[in-house]
Motif scaffolding. Structure first.
Motif, PDB file in Angstrom:
ATOM      1  N   ILE A 152     -52.924  -5.771  17.337  1.00 41.42           N
ATOM      2  CA  ILE A 152     -52.700  -6.496  16.085  1.00 41.42           C
ATOM      3  C   ILE A 152     -53.506  -7.786  16.057  1.00 41.42           C
ATOM      4  CG2 ILE A 152     -50.963  -7.813  14.795  1.00 41.42           C
ATOM      5  CD1 ILE A 152     -48.986  -5.564  15.467  1.00 41.42           C
TER       6      ILE A 152
ATOM      7  N   VAL B 200     -54.442  -1.353  12.502  1.00 44.04           N
ATOM      8  CA  VAL B 200     -55.050  -2.653  12.207  1.00 44.04           C
ATOM      9  C   VAL B 200     -56.524  -2.589  12.563  1.00 44.04           C
ATOM     10  CG1 VAL B 200     -54.953  -5.131  12.654  1.00 44.04           C
ATOM     11  CG2 VAL B 200     -52.846  -3.785  12.671  1.00 44.04           C
TER      12      VAL B 200
ATOM     13  N   CYS C 258     -55.445  -3.636   7.183  1.00 48.02           N
ATOM     14  CA  CYS C 258     -54.228  -3.122   7.821  1.00 48.02           C
ATOM     15  C   CYS C 258     -53.682  -1.987   6.972  1.00 48.02           C
ATOM     16  CB  CYS C 258     -53.196  -4.247   7.938  1.00 48.02           C
ATOM     17  SG  CYS C 258     -51.675  -3.756   8.750  1.00 48.02           S
TER      18      CYS C 258
ATOM     19  N   SER D 118     -52.060 -11.313  11.251  1.00 48.39           N
ATOM     20  CA  SER D 118     -53.151 -11.217  12.212  1.00 48.39           C
ATOM     21  C   SER D 118     -54.255 -12.178  11.790  1.00 48.39           C
ATOM     22  CB  SER D 118     -53.700  -9.783  12.270  1.00 48.39           C
ATOM     23  OG  SER D 118     -54.831  -9.739  13.127  1.00 48.39           O
TER      24      SER D 118
END
Lengths: 113, 687
Positions: free
Chosen positions: B287, B95, B49, B43
């Motif tokens: 994400i 996320v 995350c 990402s």
């Protein structure tokens, strides 16, 4: 999962009872691998297997390959309808000789090659 | 020497009861490594995350493990977790990052997201069954035993494609299969495909989608809203509840290949199932929204797909996903080709501008793993880009769905003015559209899943899409269709006869043209959708193939089978080059009602063409009379030492509509009456 192994003449008969899944496969695999020898005649009695997961099918195919490599024979007997269906539709069944009853499987394995 | 034990078998960290070590950033997704599983997620804008693990399938989360900061490589979170059971474990990601839609960021750590690279997805194991179960990522196994069965490798010019929807094909109770609506059910129907003579199935999307994701109670029945590009649709597998969709689909491909049938997948890289800002956040949006999607400067979704969002195909992250995805389907599933849905979007840059040399398409065209697979573009998009004939093709690497063929063929068959010249082009494989690529660039079709079925094309003047719940606004308005006198079903024998002829004329034109013919599932047996030209949301009889039609329309089915067999028997129809029209030895000669006098005039509705085989034998003459009156065609002389044998007369009743070549007597006449809206086909055989 219970694994019962007995010799009937030249044939090694393995009776499985319970569920063949990711938790039971390692133990069953270890026991079965110990039975694979040159020219082995192996009969897996599946009549009391209620459930088989992907891990169980992979165990069977892996066992088949080992038996084949040693010039042996592997026969399955007593597959339940759902297990047979699963094996058929995923292609696993094509590798195996599968019979309804124990005696049918025994006859095949006892027949001279 | 035995195997050396790997050093990276050993954990370096211990968090929340789990043994861990820093992972490898590539490949993305979850990969089995010695002793554990490597989790990797990329990402560009995420700040943190967390890996969420579910060790009991369908159960609550077992543990949530934040990726330690020192496990990050560039913008990739990567971690190995030891001691997991790859067969049963499910996973997802939380996320974190800015929630700033105006800037394109929509991070929401309250949602557990799917891995865009998940090899299997759980949560929708049985198609269409209403459930609130979350979608979860699973690990895939690539240990299928192909037993040496290889892709057939059929040359493009030899293909006869059959476009189909996995569920619709066998879901109807009359299919008589053990496993209706599934990969297994399709496998049971392979004999039908073999009897029809097709050698390639083009499957409408089989990547995991959430048919329940529509905002109302309709279904995303067709499945164009992908949620996982690496995962076969579990609900299409009878073994979906066992999580064995990968094996079941591979077994289908293997069996099709063993029967000489290739598999092309309809792949949807232009949008995802997340829709616009009102849609669910399942994966990509949560994400890395700004990387995965094409966004306007205000952060809103660009909509070149007509479905709410547009995948950002020429962003490097998306490009690598697409390439990896196709690699996986080719190397692990033995897929033979891909049909790219709204492919023109794949040629737009991150702003939506049309690129001359789109990096994604160039990469696919020159990729070694994809070197032998068919690449077919639906060469347009919903943003107004129409590239039929000029889709970036890289020396012919991409073929196209030839929408011009469809339009011209329908108008000619319907008897419109001014179509003869255009349809003559189509018959030759569209040399004006594909001057350098040849006819293999042209996937010819008259019907496809978008639009009327063949039976409906000649039974309805207008679409009848009310059941779709959009007040008949959805679906194409211009169908070049004709109801033959009455809108919809009728008992009028004359109208029914005309419809039967129109269907046969259509099939004949398609199968006598150079290029790659594509049939739509069920057209060979006259399948109707009751005038619905866009039944994307119906899991019911309107979209299902009713196999009783094999009996009801046995005559049409026979005609279709014979016609496909005729194409096989006459290599001149399948040559990979455009035909020559001039010189001493032309490959094709156009005629009108008089030999060598084609009528190109606006008013003309007749066209005859003669495919000349080098040996004379196997040459084909076809006379299409799309006028509402019969016309006598003076026949060209047969090739030297040959006689004409009449195989097709669509004005005749079955079985006279098709006489198999070996049964067809030599034609003693020098002219033939071609009935109104009918066609005649002759084949040259040695006298």
């Amino acid at each position: 999962m219970k694994v019962h192994i007995e010799k009937r003449g030249e044939v090694t008969v393995v009776g499985l009872t319970g569920e063949l899944d990711t938790t039971t496969v390692p133990e069953v695999q270890a026991r079965l691998n110990g039975e694979v020898s040159d020219g082995v005649k192996l009969l897996l009695d599946m009549r009391k297997v209620r459930y088989m997961s992907s891990a169980g099918l992979r165990l069977l195919l892996s066992l088949y390959r080992k038996v084949q490599a040693r010039g042996g024979d592997l026969v399955l007997v007593g597959l339940s309808d759902p297990i047979r269906d699963t094996m058929e539709v995923t292609g696993f069944l094509t590798f195996f000789q599968a019979y309804e009853g124990l005696e049918d499987g025994m006859r095949v394995l006892e027949a001279p090659r | 020497m035995g195997d050396l034990e790997r050093i990276d078998l050993h954990p370096t960290h211990h968090i929340a009861g789990y043994d861990l070590r820093p992972g490898r950033p590539l490949p993305y997704g979850a990969t089995r490594v010695p002793g554990g599983i490597n989790f990797s997620v990329a990402s560009m804008y995420a700040t943190a995350c967390t890996l969420v693990l579910y060790e009991r399938p369908g159960g609550p989360a077992t543990v949530e493990i934040p990726f330690p900061p020192d496990f990050k490589v560039g913008k990739v979170f990567a971690m190995v977790v030891f001691g997991l059971d790859a067969e049963t474990v499910e996973y997802g990601y939380r996320v974190d990052g800015p929630w700033d839609p105006d800037a394109g960021h929509r991070f929401d750590p309250s949602i557990v997201l799917l891995d865009p690279f998940a090899r299997a997805i759980s949560g929708r194991p049985v198609y269409g069954v209403r459930t609130d179960a979350p979608l979860r990522s699973r690990i895939g196994f690539d240990d299928f035993d192909w037993e040496g069965v290889r892709p057939p490798g059929i040359p493009m010019q030899e293909l006869v494609v059959y476009e189909m929807h996995v569920r619709s094909f066998t879901r109807h109770p009359a299919s008589g299969v053990r496993h209706p609506g599934t990969f297994g059910g399709l496998r049971e129907k392979i004999p039908h495909l073999l009897e029809l003579g097709v050698n390639c199935v083009e499957l409408m999307p089989i990547f995991e989608f959430d048919e329940l994701a529509m905002a109302d109670d309709r279904l995303d029945y067709w499945g164009y809203g992908t949620v996982g590009y690496f995962a076969p649709k579990a609900g299409y597998a009878v073994t979906g509840p066992l999580g064995m969709q990968i094996d079941e689909f591979k077994n289908l491909v293997k069996t099709l290949h063993a029967n000489g049938i290739e598999v092309v997948l309809d792949v949807v890289f232009n949008h995802t199932g997340e829709g616009d800002e009102r849609g669910p956040t399942v994966s990509f949006r949560g994400i890395d929204n700004k990387s995965w999607y094409m966004l306007a400067p205000d952060g809103s979704y660009r909509n070149f797909s007509g479905t709410g969002n547009t995948l950002n195909c020429n962003h490097p992250l998306v490009r690598s996903m697409v390439l990896e995805c196709l690699h996986a389907w080719v190397s692990e599933y033995h897929i033979d080709g891909f049909r790219f849905d709204l492919a023109s979007i794949l040629g737009r840059d991150t702003e939506g501008h049309v690129l001359d040399n789109p990096p994604l398409l160039e990469t696919l065209a020159h990729d070694p793993v994809l070197a032998n697979v068919k690449l077919i573009a639906e060469a347009w998009d919903a943003g107004g880009l129409y590239q039929v004939g000029n889709f970036p093709h890289y020396d012919g690497r991409f073929a196209e769905w030839n929408g011009c063929y469809r339009d011209a063929a329908r108008r000619f068959l319907r008897g419109d003015d001014g179509q003869v010249k255009t349809v003559a082009e189509c018959v030759m494989g569209s040399p004006e559209l594909y001057p350098w690529r040849g006819p293999m660039a042209s996937v010819n079709f008259i019907t496809c899943h978008d639009g009327f079925t063949l039976a409906d094309l000649w039974s309805y003047d207008r679409k009848h899409n009310d059941a779709n719940g959009e007040d008949n606004r959805d679906g194409a308005d211009h169908n070049d269709s004709w109801n033959c006198g009455v809108e919809g079903p009728t008992e009028n024998p004359a109208i029914r006869a005309t419809r039967g002829r129109m269907a046969r004329n259509s099939l004949a034109l398609l199968l006598l043209s150079r290029g790659v013919p594509m049939l739509l599932m069920g057209d060979e047996m006259g399948r109707s959708q009751q005038g619905n030209n866009n039944p994307y949301c119906h899991d019911g009889p309107v979209g299902w193939v009713d196999w009783r039609l094999c009996d009801t329309n046995a005559d049409l089915l026979r005609f279709a089978r014979q016609l496909v067999a005729l194409r096989r028997a006459c290599p001149v129809l399948r040559a990979p080059e455009h035909p020559t029209q001039t010189g001493d030895d032309p490959d094709i000669v156009f005629h009108g009602v008089q030999p060598d006098q084609p009528e190109w005039a606006e008013w003309a509705r007749t066209l005859a063409f003669e495919w000349r085989a080098a040996e004379g034998e196997g040459g084909v003459y076809a006379a299409f009379n799309m006028h509402w009156q019969g016309h006598v065609f003076t026949l060209p002389p047969p090739p030297a030492h040959c006689q004409w044998h009449q195989v097709v007369d669509t004005h005749a009743l079955s079985p006279g509509d098709f006489t198999p070549l070996e049964e067809a007597p030599p034609l003693r006449r020098s002219s033939a009456l071609v009935g109104p809206r009918s066609c005649l086909v002759l084949v040259a055989r040695r006298a």
